[in-house]
Write an enzyme that holds these catalytic residues in place. Structure first.
Site, mmCIF file in Angstrom:
data_model
loop_
_atom_site.group_PDB
_atom_site.id
_atom_site.type_symbol
_atom_site.label_atom_id
_atom_site.label_comp_id
_atom_site.label_asym_id
_atom_site.label_seq_id
_atom_site.Cartn_x
_atom_site.Cartn_y
_atom_site.Cartn_z
ATOM 1 N N LYS A 124 87.562 45.571 57.169
ATOM 2 C CA LYS A 124 87.279 46.399 56.007
ATOM 3 C C LYS A 124 85.671 46.237 56.169
ATOM 4 O O LYS A 124 85.249 45.273 56.571
ATOM 5 C CB LYS A 124 87.971 45.764 54.794
ATOM 6 C CG LYS A 124 87.922 46.760 53.662
ATOM 7 C CD LYS A 124 89.334 47.668 53.746
ATOM 8 C CE LYS A 124 89.217 48.505 52.658
ATOM 9 N NZ LYS A 124 90.559 49.347 52.796
ATOM 10 N N ASP A 164 88.003 54.727 51.916
ATOM 11 C CA ASP A 164 88.653 54.026 50.828
ATOM 12 C C ASP A 164 88.030 54.481 49.448
ATOM 13 O O ASP A 164 87.373 55.521 49.190
ATOM 14 C CB ASP A 164 88.307 52.267 51.179
ATOM 15 C CG ASP A 164 89.452 51.515 50.345
ATOM 16 O OD1 ASP A 164 90.482 51.390 50.761
ATOM 17 O OD2 ASP A 164 88.861 51.119 49.143
ATOM 18 N N GLY A 235 94.671 55.928 38.178
ATOM 19 C CA GLY A 235 93.534 56.815 39.282
ATOM 20 C C GLY A 235 93.759 58.053 39.177
ATOM 21 O O GLY A 235 94.780 58.621 38.668
ATOM 22 N N GLY A 237 92.334 59.541 42.554
ATOM 23 C CA GLY A 237 91.574 59.924 43.564
ATOM 24 C C GLY A 237 92.436 60.237 44.714
ATOM 25 O O GLY A 237 93.286 60.617 44.698
ATOM 26 N N TRP A 241 96.118 61.464 43.966
ATOM 27 C CA TRP A 241 96.457 62.883 44.325
ATOM 28 C C TRP A 241 97.699 63.539 45.187
ATOM 29 O O TRP A 241 98.343 64.100 44.653
ATOM 30 C CB TRP A 241 94.966 63.687 44.863
ATOM 31 C CG TRP A 241 95.255 64.942 45.357
ATOM 32 C CD1 TRP A 241 95.194 66.113 44.742
ATOM 33 C CD2 TRP A 241 95.177 65.134 46.912
ATOM 34 N NE1 TRP A 241 95.346 67.188 45.785
ATOM 35 C CE2 TRP A 241 95.070 66.559 47.265
ATOM 36 C CE3 TRP A 241 94.807 64.382 48.083
ATOM 37 C CZ2 TRP A 241 95.167 67.142 48.265
ATOM 38 C CZ3 TRP A 241 94.828 64.851 49.247
ATOM 39 C CH2 TRP A 241 94.914 66.336 49.533
HETATM 40 P P1 NDP Z 1 89.111 57.107 45.214
HETATM 41 O O1 NDP Z 1 87.663 56.666 45.229
HETATM 42 O O2 NDP Z 1 89.420 58.412 45.577
HETATM 43 O O3 NDP Z 1 89.735 56.908 43.872
HETATM 44 C C1 NDP Z 1 89.983 55.917 43.262
HETATM 45 C C2 NDP Z 1 90.474 56.129 41.763
HETATM 46 O O4 NDP Z 1 90.749 55.063 40.989
HETATM 47 C C3 NDP Z 1 89.543 57.183 40.897
HETATM 48 O O5 NDP Z 1 90.527 57.875 40.101
HETATM 49 C C4 NDP Z 1 88.714 55.891 40.055
HETATM 50 O O6 NDP Z 1 88.380 56.424 38.756
HETATM 51 C C5 NDP Z 1 89.980 54.815 40.026
HETATM 52 N N1 NDP Z 1 89.324 53.741 39.553
HETATM 53 C C6 NDP Z 1 88.434 53.016 40.442
HETATM 54 N N2 NDP Z 1 88.284 51.903 39.944
HETATM 55 C C7 NDP Z 1 88.824 51.768 38.836
HETATM 56 C C8 NDP Z 1 89.049 50.671 37.954
HETATM 57 N N3 NDP Z 1 88.381 49.529 37.852
HETATM 58 N N4 NDP Z 1 89.891 50.968 36.858
HETATM 59 C C9 NDP Z 1 90.647 52.035 36.738
HETATM 60 N N5 NDP Z 1 90.654 53.042 37.690
HETATM 61 C C10 NDP Z 1 89.696 52.767 38.785
HETATM 62 O O7 NDP Z 1 89.816 55.814 46.179
HETATM 63 P P2 NDP Z 1 91.275 55.867 46.848
HETATM 64 O O8 NDP Z 1 92.291 56.761 46.118
HETATM 65 O O9 NDP Z 1 91.209 56.155 48.272
HETATM 66 O O10 NDP Z 1 91.700 54.304 46.785
HETATM 67 C C11 NDP Z 1 92.649 54.057 45.618
HETATM 68 C C12 NDP Z 1 93.195 52.828 46.133
HETATM 69 O O11 NDP Z 1 94.084 52.975 47.188
HETATM 70 C C13 NDP Z 1 92.317 51.467 46.463
HETATM 71 O O12 NDP Z 1 92.937 50.348 46.114
HETATM 72 C C14 NDP Z 1 92.249 51.780 47.980
HETATM 73 O O13 NDP Z 1 91.892 50.303 48.546
HETATM 74 C C15 NDP Z 1 93.628 51.989 48.313
HETATM 75 N N6 NDP Z 1 94.041 52.543 49.564
HETATM 76 C C16 NDP Z 1 93.449 53.632 50.012
HETATM 77 C C17 NDP Z 1 93.534 54.341 51.144
HETATM 78 C C18 NDP Z 1 93.067 55.743 51.454
HETATM 79 O O14 NDP Z 1 93.472 56.225 52.403
HETATM 80 N N7 NDP Z 1 92.017 56.368 50.871
HETATM 81 C C19 NDP Z 1 94.787 54.076 51.972
HETATM 82 C C20 NDP Z 1 95.411 52.857 51.397
HETATM 83 C C21 NDP Z 1 94.931 52.035 50.281
HETATM 84 P P3 NDP Z 1 86.852 56.985 38.693
HETATM 85 O O15 NDP Z 1 86.781 58.067 40.030
HETATM 86 O O16 NDP Z 1 86.850 57.638 37.408
HETATM 87 O O17 NDP Z 1 85.941 55.895 38.917
HETATM 88 O O1 2IT Z 2 93.398 50.557 52.622
HETATM 89 C C1 2IT Z 2 93.472 51.127 53.745
HETATM 90 O O2 2IT Z 2 94.767 50.937 54.541
HETATM 91 C C2 2IT Z 2 92.766 52.466 53.814
HETATM 92 N N1 2IT Z 2 91.659 52.567 53.230
HETATM 93 C C3 2IT Z 2 92.799 53.143 54.982
HETATM 94 C C4 2IT Z 2 92.109 52.615 56.063
HETATM 95 C C5 2IT Z 2 92.160 53.480 57.295
HETATM 96 O O3 2IT Z 2 91.558 52.942 58.431
HETATM 97 O O4 2IT Z 2 92.700 54.727 57.523
#
Ligand code: NDP
Ligand code: 2IT
Length: 445
Positions: A124, A164, A235, A237, A241
């Site tokens: 990471k 992430d 969230g 994000g 979504w």
């Molecule tokens: P994004 O940046 O796309 O979205 C994050 C979302 O969470 C946003 O809506 C953000 O709101 C909200 N958020 C962030 N911090 C806080 C907080 N402290 N309190 C409440 N809401 C919060 O990130 P991802 O969707 O990619 O990631 C979300 C989670 O999923 C994380 O834990 C990440 O590690 C995990 N994850 C992501 C993967 C990926 O492929 N992207 C894969 C596996 C896990 P705002 O934008 O308004 O700050």
């Molecule tokens: O937490 C996770 O698994 C991710 N943010 C995705 C990592 C990746 O290499 O696709």
């Protein structure tokens, strides 16, 4: 295994790193029995070797904003374990980023990647850079500065970063552009790439889709499905979504989204044009939660609150670590929640997890539920190696199969004498066994 002694020593070496210590303790508690039954793990000192990262890089990124002001941020890459494949895991850009958070995420990634059935190790990285309110040019210059340091330590067969929190398709584009310039090669060094330059179909949706595919398998064990169910998610994000789209497609109604300042409850459901509107807001770097309620007056904004107080059948925490506490868990249980599946990494506190397990709720941890994202990254790496792209249906079918396989592994290793599936235990044991055995096969290195 003496968990208290191991944790005491780890805390001494890593004082105050609460998220990292929390993640390690959870895994140790799950694997204790299987570890004690297999003395070869102890003679290979697997625990000491698996809980410490192989190496950690830290570096400085100096960059200039649109007004000519110079800023300095800190960048990191934690290469945790490469027993079963190249280091693999996302990059997070968020002001809260520190070594504790990246070590917890890197540690979780080892077991998650092991569960995917694909050959990927755990890593990471990221920075305390805050992308909020930054212009496109500022984001580009920061990503270029970040890659000027990172490129030396990554590579398609060495370490393959992805997105992430705060790192999506746009940032991967800027990072890839700079890597390509410095390394003078086009390769699968990053995943989550654009479709025209080596990306895979379904990767943007994969974490959210995979989350719903996994939750659907959990529901099936009780003869249930998403059809007609009320879903609360947090969230909005990348992960939330995809989950909202797939849950709606399977006949559920998604009634909440959230941000750091509170949540929105929309009793009419958040789907179709409402999701399109949210995406437009996100693309413009704006706060998305409050403007939603101005556009769709059926929705209410609850300042400073968590969505877990809303009555729902299925809860999908998809925002960030420790966003669902004991009180939230009790709300969900009192309101009759059927299934809680973690789209985010470690969103439930240990006390919240205890509430779910005590009440025999269908509950599964992030490392199983959200593994579809990195699994599809693995599929992107396969396509890059073969220099071809699979059609959408092929990637989606493989993703679905992988999520079903992860569910089977959890059931195999997590079912107790009364038939209750402890998915936390199942995921940790299945993930651990593969990596630990690979480490034993490869000697002390
Ligand atoms: P994004 O940046 O796309 O979205 C994050 C979302 O969470 C946003 O809506 C953000 O709101 C909200 N958020 C962030 N911090 C806080 C907080 N402290 N309190 C409440 N809401 C919060 O990130 P991802 O969707 O990619 O990631 C979300 C989670 O999923 C994380 O834990 C990440 O590690 C995990 N994850 C992501 C993967 C990926 O492929 N992207 C894969 C596996 C896990 P705002 O934008 O308004 O700050
Ligand atoms: O937490 C996770 O698994 C991710 N943010 C995705 C990592 C990746 O290499 O696709």
């Amino acid at each position: 295994m003496n968990i208290e002694k191991i944790m005491h020593n780890l805390e001494k070496k890593n004082p105050g790193e609460v998220e990292y210590l929390q993640a390690v303790r959870e895994v140790l508690e799950s694997i204790e029995d299987i570890y004690n039954e297999n003395p070869q793990f102890e003679s290979g000192n697997i625990i000491d070797r698996i809980i410490d990262p192989d190496r950690i890089f830290t570096f400085k990124i100096s960059w200039v904003d649109d007004n000519g002001k110079v800023h300095v941020n800190r960048g990191y890459r934690v290469q945790f374990n490469n027993a079963i494949g190249p280091y693999k895991g996302g990059l997070r850009f968020h002001p809260s980023v520190n070594l504790s958070i990246l070590k917890f995420l890197g540690f979780e990634q080892i077991f998650k990647n092991s569960l995917t059935t694909l050959p990927m190790g755990g890593a990471k990285g990221g920075s305390d850079f805050d992308p909020k309110g930054k212009s496109n040019g500022e984001i580009m210059r920061f990503c270029q500065g970040f890659m000027m340091e990172l490129w030396k330590i990554i590579g398609p067969e060495t370490d393959v970063p992805a997105g992430d929190i705060g790192v999506g398709g746009r940032e991967i584009g800027f990072l890839y552009g700079m890597y390509k310039k410095l390394a003078r090669e086009n390769s699968g060094v990053l995943t989550g790439k654009g479709l025209n330059w080596g990306g895979s179909l379904i990767r943007p949706e994969a974490t959210g889709f995979g989350t719903v595919y996994f939750a659907d398998e959990m529901l099936k064990t009780k003869g249930e499905s998403f059809a007609g169910k009320i879903v609360a998610l947090s969230g909005f994000g990348n992960v939330a979504w995809g989950a909202a789209i797939k849950a709606t497609e399977l006949g559920a109604k998604v009634v909440t989204i959230s941000g750091p300042d509170g949540f929105v409850f929309d009793p009419d459901g958040i789907s179709g044009e409402k999701i399109d509107y949210l995406l437009e807001l996100r693309a413009s770097n704006q706060d998305i939660v409050k403007p939603y309620t101005y556009e769709f007056p059926s929705a209410q904004f609850h300042q400073g609150k968590h969505p877990w107080e809303v009555k729902c059948d299925i809860a999908l925490p998809c925002a960030t670590q420790n966003e669902l506490n004991k009180e939230d868990a009790q709300h969900l249980v009192n309101n009759g929640v059927l299934c809680v599946a973690e789209g985010a990494n470690m969103p439930s506190t240990p006390e919240a997890v205890e509430v779910f397990l005590d009440h025999k709720i269908l509950f599964a941890p992030g490392k199983a539920v959200n593994a579809g994202g990195v699994a599809t990254s693995g599929l992107e790496m396969s396509q890059n190696s073969m220099k071809l792209s699979w059609p959408m249906s092929e990637v989606d079918t493989r993703l679905h199969q992988i999520m079903c396989s992860i569910h089977e592994q959890c059931v195999k290793h997590g079912t107790d004498a009364n038939g209750y599936v402890d998915y936390v235990k199942g995921a940790n044991i299945a993930g651990f066994l593969k990596v630990a055995n690979a480490m034993l096969d490869q000697g002390v290195v």
